[in-house]
Design a protein around this motif. Structure first.
Motif, PDB file in Angstrom:
ATOM      1  N   VAL A 127    -111.579  28.038  -8.023  1.00 13.74           N
ATOM      2  CA  VAL A 127    -110.920  27.034  -7.170  1.00 13.74           C
ATOM      3  C   VAL A 127    -109.411  27.056  -7.416  1.00 13.74           C
ATOM      4  CG1 VAL A 127    -110.606  24.536  -6.852  1.00 13.74           C
ATOM      5  CG2 VAL A 127    -112.915  25.505  -6.878  1.00 13.74           C
ATOM      6  N   GLU A 150    -111.838  16.874  -9.667  1.00  9.25           N
ATOM      7  CA  GLU A 150    -111.602  16.835 -11.120  1.00  9.25           C
ATOM      8  C   GLU A 150    -110.343  17.602 -11.500  1.00  9.25           C
ATOM      9  OE1 GLU A 150    -116.278  16.498 -12.552  1.00  9.25           O
ATOM     10  OE2 GLU A 150    -115.095  18.258 -13.111  1.00  9.25           O
ATOM     11  N   LEU A 151    -110.177  18.744 -10.880  1.00 10.87           N
ATOM     12  CA  LEU A 151    -109.005  19.574 -11.197  1.00 10.87           C
ATOM     13  C   LEU A 151    -107.722  18.880 -10.767  1.00 10.87           C
ATOM     14  CD1 LEU A 151    -110.569  23.000 -10.197  1.00 10.87           C
ATOM     15  CD2 LEU A 151    -109.706  22.431 -12.483  1.00 10.87           C
ATOM     16  N   ALA A 207    -115.424  19.680  -8.083  1.00  9.82           N
ATOM     17  CA  ALA A 207    -114.529  20.494  -8.929  1.00  9.82           C
ATOM     18  C   ALA A 207    -113.076  20.299  -8.488  1.00  9.82           C
ATOM     19  CB  ALA A 207    -114.921  21.971  -8.835  1.00  9.82           C
ATOM     20  N   ILE A 208    -112.834  20.294  -7.196  1.00 12.41           N
ATOM     21  CA  ILE A 208    -111.459  20.110  -6.692  1.00 12.41           C
ATOM     22  C   ILE A 208    -110.922  18.750  -7.130  1.00 12.41           C
ATOM     23  CG2 ILE A 208    -110.069  19.814  -4.593  1.00 12.41           C
ATOM     24  CD1 ILE A 208    -111.936  21.874  -3.232  1.00 12.41           C
ATOM     25  N   LYS A 240    -111.290  32.306 -19.091  1.00 11.09           N
ATOM     26  CA  LYS A 240    -111.003  31.149 -18.244  1.00 11.09           C
ATOM     27  C   LYS A 240    -110.065  30.158 -18.945  1.00 11.09           C
ATOM     28  CE  LYS A 240    -113.918  33.145 -15.540  1.00 11.09           C
ATOM     29  NZ  LYS A 240    -113.578  34.533 -15.289  1.00 11.09           N
ATOM     30  N   TYR A 281    -104.587  20.231 -12.696  1.00 10.67           N
ATOM     31  CA  TYR A 281    -104.654  21.690 -12.678  1.00 10.67           C
ATOM     32  C   TYR A 281    -104.461  22.204 -11.255  1.00 10.67           C
ATOM     33  CZ  TYR A 281    -106.258  21.536 -17.466  1.00 10.67           C
ATOM     34  OH  TYR A 281    -106.335  21.317 -18.830  1.00 10.67           O
ATOM     35  N   ASP A 306    -110.687  19.782 -21.929  1.00 11.74           N
ATOM     36  CA  ASP A 306    -111.093  19.694 -20.512  1.00 11.74           C
ATOM     37  C   ASP A 306    -112.194  20.692 -20.151  1.00 11.74           C
ATOM     38  OD1 ASP A 306    -109.265  17.698 -20.048  1.00 11.74           O
ATOM     39  OD2 ASP A 306    -107.696  19.053 -19.297  1.00 11.74           O
ATOM     40  N   PHE A 307    -112.164  21.873 -20.779  1.00  9.93           N
ATOM     41  CA  PHE A 307    -113.074  22.938 -20.317  1.00  9.93           C
ATOM     42  C   PHE A 307    -113.978  23.526 -21.409  1.00  9.93           C
ATOM     43  CE2 PHE A 307    -109.233  23.079 -17.636  1.00  9.93           C
ATOM     44  CZ  PHE A 307    -109.806  22.832 -16.397  1.00  9.93           C
ATOM     45  N   GLN A 347    -119.896  26.950 -14.565  1.00 16.13           N
ATOM     46  CA  GLN A 347    -118.973  25.865 -14.193  1.00 16.13           C
ATOM     47  C   GLN A 347    -117.518  26.309 -14.379  1.00 16.13           C
ATOM     48  OE1 GLN A 347    -120.868  23.318 -17.155  1.00 16.13           O
ATOM     49  NE2 GLN A 347    -121.373  21.841 -15.528  1.00 16.13           N
ATOM     50  N   LYS A 352    -114.599  26.481 -11.414  1.00 13.97           N
ATOM     51  CA  LYS A 352    -113.320  25.757 -11.490  1.00 13.97           C
ATOM     52  C   LYS A 352    -112.132  26.718 -11.508  1.00 13.97           C
ATOM     53  CE  LYS A 352    -114.946  21.386 -13.127  1.00 13.97           C
ATOM     54  NZ  LYS A 352    -114.923  20.297 -14.065  1.00 13.97           N
TER      55      LYS A 352
END
Lengths: 197, 425
Positions: free
Chosen positions: A149, A190-191, A187-188, A49, A196, A134-135, A142, A146
């Motif tokens: 998405v 935040e991305l 999630a959307i 990921k 992202y 970030d990840f 999770q 993400k």
């Protein structure tokens, strides 16, 4: 047809000149190194990921083709490179009985492999820092949400079909019926906030 | 229920199909697969390897169907509890069968040997045969599928193409779950090609027990991610091992045989020359972005290429194919190349450039060790079942994971010169 033809002259052949994936091995080793002192282990899923986010969100040229499968975006080529990086001892890849997954740790030859692609890693240091920041602290579930998405949004964008957040939620829910709509919406957001999406 | 038809298959016996499938099988796009050999020029090493993508595609449809039905019967309560409702079973199965049948219609002449000549997308990635398969379905088979009087469930070409390409659709859980029958380490594609290639090449090590594998397939929920995954029961562990070992054997003995790899290079170069002669400036196929392009692309078959080669076209590599005068290996690394061997290969490649060296990387995991690998559904001692990667239970599989061999080839006339350079380096 009689006689033998002349041998070919040196030329650009269909297959490129020797092409060892040092960049990819260096990146894999670099990511493993960054998790050396991390609060929890670096797992194989996270490798997939993080490289996906680096490639799609930060434009780092990793050269992988990701497909969506049961665990979110996955690149078989990346997995092959992880296996080869382990064979080269750039990383250690081992099964953790407790978690039931594969863990990645720095390998004895990691520094030597990273040195080969120092320039590439330096050029992309900021992007790698940001993606890990970030990840790097997310659980596999999770990360998968993400990354899924982002994958769905990119697929829609590439097909030039107009879409909105509701479409992404619908499609992601299609894959993960147990997944909370609110969690997908968060999630959307935040991305998007972190560029992202 | 409509009519059923049978085709005899050397691997599976009779393969049955319905009226819509028959319409597609009889379509020129599918019939073209009779003119695309499954293993390219492998017959130069194994003379029996003359089989085509036509029979393989039928075999994948058949095998996917067997897998689907076994899984459904064994795991129906779990599938239904996860929303893969029984009422939609026939539709899911029909899509799986059609996708399996059509997954290879976009292969170039001589199968994978032509893939290096596929152009790049706007995003810099090279198109793959799956992209051409999906495009052929969308542009050339949509009418047949959409207007067929034997399509009561209203399946669309778009659904099949999306299934093959892995493009997410609404309600995609069933798509992504059943797609594992097409693209996973347990898929029907490799389940068929291993047996078929073993049958035609005579390499018996490619065989494994398909019947045992079928009764070992189960569905499980990954406790960590809640994803629905395809797995094998613990009793099927050794069958899964046998599948992986069979794949290893076929890769080392057939697919990456040194002479076969050399012929892949020659046909790639010869095809490039033929494409340039035919008006493609850069020697690549047209991209799968329009009906015209797809028609042009599908016009390329083994027959057409062989006809041109026989007429003297294809440049120096075409001549080598006619004369069976292939390049020879002058250096190769171990199957898992070390760092030192990779450096030596790079140094030699530079020194041998003037001899027209061909560098053939055969990087291929016949089994990738990962969270995506074959999972074994294991009953733990405490009575709690869990999913365990096959490689964590099988030392044999764990020992076979990586293949990163590099070979350097030169024209046979230059082998002696090349050997002198190799020995002196």
């Amino acid at each position: 047809m009689s006689g033998k033809s002349a041998p070919p002259q040196p030329s650009d052949s269909v297959t490129a000149p020797i092409d060892v994936q040092w960049r990819q091995f260096g990146l894999i080793s670099d990511l493993a190194e960054r998790f050396r002192e991390h609060q929890w282990p670096f797992e194989n899923t996270a490798m997939q990921k993080l490289v996906f986010f680096l490639q799609t969100g930060k434009g780092v040229d990793c050269g992988y083709d990701f497909k969506l499968n049961t665990y979110g975006p996955f690149s078989a080529s990346l997995q092959g490179d992880v296996n080869i990086a382990a064979a080269l001892n750039a990383i250690n890849l081992y099964f953790d009985q407790q978690s039931g997954g594969y863990r990645i740790e720095p390998g004895g030859r990691g520094e030597s492999v990273r040195k080969r692609v120092e320039q590439f890693l330096d050029q992309n240091k900021r992007a790698i820092d940001e993606v890990v920041s970030d990840f790097g602290n997310l659980f596999a579930k999770q990360l998968e949400l993400k990354a899924t998405v982002v994958f769905v949004a990119l697929t829609k964008r590439h097909s030039n079909v107009p879409f909105d957040s509701g479409d992404i939620v619908d499609i992601v829910r299609g894959f993960r019926p147990q997944c909370d709509v609110a969690a997908i919406e968060v999630a959307i957001r935040e991305l998007r906030f972190k560029h992202y999406l | 229920m409509g009519l059923r038809f049978e085709i005899r298959c050397p691997v599976h016996g009779f393969i049955t199909h319905d009226e819509l499938e028959r319409e597609l099988i009889e379509h020129r796009v599918f019939q073209r697969l009779r003119r695309i050999r499954q293993l390219a020029w492998t017959d130069m090493v194994y003379p029996g390897a003359m089989h085509t993508r036509f029979e393989h595609s039928l075999g994948v449809m058949h095998t996917a169907s067997l897998m689907f039905n076994d899984i459904w019967e064994r795991c129906r309560p779990l599938l239904e509890s996860r929303g893969l409702e029984a009422g939609a079973k026939a539709r899911h199965l029909a899509i799986v069968r059609l996708a399996a049948l059509l997954h290879d219609v976009g292969h170039s002449p001589f199968s994978h040997a032509g893939e290096a000549l596929m152009p790049k997308t706007a995003h810099g990635k090279r198109y793959k045969h799956e992209d051409y398969s999906a495009a052929a379905i969308r542009y050339l088979l949509a009418d047949v599928i959409g207007n067929s009087s034997h399509n009561p469930m209203g399946i669309t070409a778009e659904e099949i193409a999306d299934f093959i390409e892995g493009i997410p659709r609404k309600g995609g859980q069933s798509q992504i779950f059943w797609r594992q029958l097409m693209t996973s380490q347990l898929d029907a594609d490799r389940a068929d090609y291993l047996l078929r290639d073993a049958h035609h090449t005579g390499v018996q090590n490619g065989r494994y027990d398909l019947q045992r594998l079928l009764v070992s397939l189960v569905v499980a929920v990954d406790p960590e991610t809640d994803a629905l995954v395809l797995a094998v029961s613990e009793g099927g562990l050794h069958t899964a091992e046998a599948l992986i070992i069979a794949r290893y054997m076929m890769f080392t003995q057939v697919y990456f045989h040194k002479t076969r790899v050399a012929f892949d290079h020659h046909i790639g170069e010869a095809l490039k020359a033929l494409l340039v002669e035919a008006g493609s400036g850069d020697g690549t196929f047209p991209p799968p972005t329009s009906q015209t392009n797809v028609e042009q692309y599908l016009g390329w078959t083994d027959w057409r290429v062989l006809g041109l080669l026989d007429a003297g076209h294809g440049g120096v590599h075409g001549a080598m194919l006619r004369e069976r005068r292939h390049y020879r290996v002058v250096y190769e690394t171990d199957e898992v190349a070390t760092e030192a061997q990779l450096d030596r290969a790079a140094e030699l490649a530079t020194k041998l450039k003037s001899l027209d060296v061909y560098v053939a990387p055969s990087k291929k995991g016949w089994y990738t060790i990962s969270d995506e690998e074959i999972r074994v559904w294991r009953e733990a001692q405490a009575g709690r079942a869990r999913l365990v990667p096959l490689s964590s239970m099988s030392a044999v599989v764990k020992g076979l994971i990586t293949f990163n061999k590099i070979r350097l080839y030169v024209p046979s006339e230059r082998r002696a010169d090349a050997r002198r350079i190799v020995n002196a380096t």
